[in-house]
Design a protein around this motif. Structure first.
Motif, PDB file in Angstrom:
ATOM      1  N   GLU A 208       0.854  -1.192   0.000  1.00  0.00           N
ATOM      2  CA  GLU A 208       0.000   0.000   0.000  1.00  0.00           C
ATOM      3  C   GLU A 208       0.895   1.251   0.000  1.00  0.00           C
ATOM      4  O   GLU A 208       1.064   1.949   1.004  1.00  0.00           O
ATOM      5  CB  GLU A 208      -0.925  -0.014   1.218  1.00  0.00           C
ATOM      6  N   TRP A 209       1.448   1.545  -1.162  1.00  0.00           N
ATOM      7  CA  TRP A 209       2.449   2.611  -1.277  1.00  0.00           C
ATOM      8  C   TRP A 209       1.883   3.985  -0.910  1.00  0.00           C
ATOM      9  O   TRP A 209       2.576   4.803  -0.294  1.00  0.00           O
ATOM     10  CB  TRP A 209       3.011   2.642  -2.693  1.00  0.00           C
ATOM     11  N   ASP A 210       0.659   4.257  -1.293  1.00  0.00           N
ATOM     12  CA  ASP A 210       0.081   5.571  -1.012  1.00  0.00           C
ATOM     13  C   ASP A 210      -0.060   5.810   0.493  1.00  0.00           C
ATOM     14  O   ASP A 210       0.178   6.918   0.987  1.00  0.00           O
ATOM     15  CB  ASP A 210      -1.289   5.706  -1.680  1.00  0.00           C
ATOM     16  N   VAL A 211      -0.432   4.762   1.227  1.00  0.00           N
ATOM     17  CA  VAL A 211      -0.547   4.882   2.680  1.00  0.00           C
ATOM     18  C   VAL A 211       0.825   5.136   3.298  1.00  0.00           C
ATOM     19  O   VAL A 211       0.985   5.993   4.184  1.00  0.00           O
ATOM     20  CB  VAL A 211      -1.185   3.613   3.283  1.00  0.00           C
ATOM     21  N   LEU A 212       1.830   4.396   2.829  1.00  0.00           N
ATOM     22  CA  LEU A 212       3.191   4.595   3.327  1.00  0.00           C
ATOM     23  C   LEU A 212       3.639   6.034   3.101  1.00  0.00           C
ATOM     24  O   LEU A 212       4.191   6.677   4.010  1.00  0.00           O
ATOM     25  CB  LEU A 212       4.152   3.629   2.630  1.00  0.00           C
ATOM     26  N   ARG A 213       3.396   6.536   1.915  1.00  0.00           N
ATOM     27  CA  ARG A 213       3.820   7.902   1.595  1.00  0.00           C
ATOM     28  C   ARG A 213       3.119   8.925   2.494  1.00  0.00           C
ATOM     29  O   ARG A 213       3.744   9.883   2.961  1.00  0.00           O
ATOM     30  CB  ARG A 213       3.535   8.197   0.127  1.00  0.00           C
ATOM     31  N   GLU A 214       1.853   8.734   2.759  1.00  0.00           N
ATOM     32  CA  GLU A 214       1.124   9.651   3.634  1.00  0.00           C
ATOM     33  C   GLU A 214       1.709   9.648   5.045  1.00  0.00           C
ATOM     34  O   GLU A 214       1.891  10.704   5.663  1.00  0.00           O
ATOM     35  CB  GLU A 214      -0.357   9.260   3.676  1.00  0.00           C
ATOM     36  N   GLU A 215       1.998   8.450   5.563  1.00  0.00           N
ATOM     37  CA  GLU A 215       2.552   8.356   6.917  1.00  0.00           C
ATOM     38  C   GLU A 215       3.938   8.979   6.996  1.00  0.00           C
ATOM     39  O   GLU A 215       4.279   9.672   7.964  1.00  0.00           O
ATOM     40  CB  GLU A 215       2.595   6.889   7.365  1.00  0.00           C
ATOM     41  N   LEU A 216       4.756   8.752   5.958  1.00  0.00           N
ATOM     42  CA  LEU A 216       6.089   9.357   5.933  1.00  0.00           C
ATOM     43  C   LEU A 216       5.987  10.880   5.879  1.00  0.00           C
ATOM     44  O   LEU A 216       6.783  11.588   6.513  1.00  0.00           O
ATOM     45  CB  LEU A 216       6.883   8.841   4.738  1.00  0.00           C
ATOM     46  N   GLY A 217       4.997  11.376   5.151  1.00  0.00           N
ATOM     47  CA  GLY A 217       4.794  12.826   5.087  1.00  0.00           C
ATOM     48  C   GLY A 217       4.452  13.414   6.445  1.00  0.00           C
ATOM     49  O   GLY A 217       4.952  14.482   6.812  1.00  0.00           O
ATOM     50  N   GLU A 218       3.623  12.716   7.210  1.00  0.00           N
ATOM     51  CA  GLU A 218       3.265  13.194   8.546  1.00  0.00           C
ATOM     52  C   GLU A 218       4.461  13.141   9.494  1.00  0.00           C
ATOM     53  O   GLU A 218       4.636  14.017  10.347  1.00  0.00           O
ATOM     54  CB  GLU A 218       2.106  12.366   9.098  1.00  0.00           C
ATOM     55  N   ILE A 219       5.275  12.116   9.340  1.00  0.00           N
ATOM     56  CA  ILE A 219       6.483  12.007  10.171  1.00  0.00           C
ATOM     57  C   ILE A 219       7.442  13.149   9.857  1.00  0.00           C
ATOM     58  O   ILE A 219       8.013  13.778  10.759  1.00  0.00           O
ATOM     59  CB  ILE A 219       7.150  10.643   9.949  1.00  0.00           C
ATOM     60  N   ALA A 220       7.623  13.436   8.577  1.00  0.00           N
ATOM     61  CA  ALA A 220       8.509  14.534   8.179  1.00  0.00           C
ATOM     62  C   ALA A 220       8.005  15.865   8.721  1.00  0.00           C
ATOM     63  O   ALA A 220       8.778  16.693   9.212  1.00  0.00           O
ATOM     64  CB  ALA A 220       8.641  14.578   6.658  1.00  0.00           C
ATOM     65  N   ALA A 221       6.690  16.075   8.645  1.00  0.00           N
ATOM     66  CA  ALA A 221       6.116  17.326   9.158  1.00  0.00           C
ATOM     67  C   ALA A 221       6.371  17.467  10.658  1.00  0.00           C
ATOM     68  O   ALA A 221       6.705  18.548  11.149  1.00  0.00           O
ATOM     69  CB  ALA A 221       4.620  17.365   8.862  1.00  0.00           C
TER      70      ALA A 221
END
Length: 342
Positions: free
Chosen positions: A120-133
């Motif tokens: 589920e690449w899109d979910v991974l990308r969303e979570e990584l974005g929140e971590i970066a923020a």
């Protein structure tokens, strides 16, 4: 209760909360108050507080709730690390997801080439974005393990993302020396070292089973790295996991560098995550437990307990490897050349 006793209680409470030694905790209070503790360090010393986490890993990349939970767990521990004064936090290999080779296998009932369309690449990308923020919000350098997608049909990398305290991806380390299963069925190997500096301290990254390769640590020593960030899922069963920690201790000592050792919470009862000093001793470590946790320690090359390792042993080895012995070698002496006589 006297003021001195109260002060000692505060120092002990901090040491218990952060996992650091009483001396390190005392130094924090003295430095914070501008007290005598500052005189214990050289004016040009490097100093930074580092957190090392152990997390509960998700092994099925199809599990959306699991991926969301992994991201939430990372952010929770980031806040704990920040609350303890850390400037950088290291998470284990696969902190966002450590795909199981059988779950990923395209061959039913056996290990085969991984089918990465299951992620589920899109979910991974969303979570990584929140971590970066959050890293930017907390001003906390965050290094965590994740699969890094490449352009199909290329396999992904097994990676460590280096997220700066501005919330930006400052770099990415890709595991180079993979296990047989990983390189045969799962990942594309990386090709280069990765270093970065935070507050004057230089870090290098290693991953997976690379603790088995002393030359990788030696290469970072030659690049002037102060601390190697090593993240792993461990060697397998918990009874074998201590071997990785033992190797990391030896490599910290022989290279006179700090090593941050991040492993999964599942191995925490036997091999908790923590920070190794340049003499190979643990300066901070999570409690022996299978719960997600974070330990906070200090890299300080001006501290008395690391002076021999950092100020003497490491420079001497560098000098010795630089041709120091050539002028002292005996050019011609029959008693030197005769190796079968007393």
């Amino acid at each position: 209760m006297t003021a001195n006793k109260k002060f000692k209680q505060r120092v002990r409470a901090r040491a218990a909360r952060t996992g650091e030694s009483y001396t390190a905790a005392l130094r924090h209070f003295r430095t914070a108050s501008g007290g005598a503790g500052m005189s214990e360090h050289k004016p040009d010393h490097k100093r930074i507080r580092v957190a090392v986490a152990q997390t509960t890993l998700v092994d099925d990349p199809r599990d959306v709730a699991g991926l969301r939970g992994a991201g939430g767990q990372v952010r929770k521990l980031m806040r704990e690390a920040h609350g303890s004064g850390a400037r950088l936090v290291l998470f284990p290999e696969g902190a966002m997801c450590a795909p199981n080779k059988r779950v990923m296998s395209s061959v039913p009932d056996e290990v085969g080439p991984s089918d990465w369309s299951r992620f589920e690449w899109d979910v991974l990308r969303e979570e990584l974005g929140e971590i970066a923020a959050l890293a930017g919000e907390l001003r906390l350098w965050t290094v965590l393990g994740s699969v890094h997608r490449l352009t199909p049909p290329n396999r992904p990398h097994n990676s460590l993302y280096v997220i700066s305290d501005r919330g930006e991806v400052a770099g990415r380390y890709d595991e180079r020396l993979l296990s047989k299963t990983k390189v045969t069925y799962m990942y594309a190997p990386g090709a280069t070292t990765v270093t970065f500096d935070v507050d004057g301290v230089r870090f290098g990254c290693l991953l997976g089973m690379e603790v088995h390769y002393p030359e990788l640590f030696a290469a970072y020593e030659q690049q002037g790295v102060d601390c190697v960030l090593f993240a792993t899922t461990g060697p397998g069963p918990s009874e074998q996991s201590q071997s990785f920690a033992t190797e990391a201790q030896g490599l910290a000592a022989v290279n006179s560098m700090w090593v941050a050792f991040a492993a999964p919470a599942a191995l925490g009862a036997v091999t908790p995550s923590g920070l190794l000093g340049p003499d190979g001793t643990w300066s901070a470590r999570c409690e022996p437990s299978t719960a997600a946790a974070v330990a906070v320690g200090e890299i300080d090359d001006g501290a008395a307990e690391v002076e021999i390792a950092v100020r003497h042993a490491r420079p001497w080895r560098q000098e010795a490897r630089g041709g120091l012995y050539e002028e002292h070698r005996v050019v011609a002496d029959p008693r030197s050349e005769a190796r079968t006589a007393f």
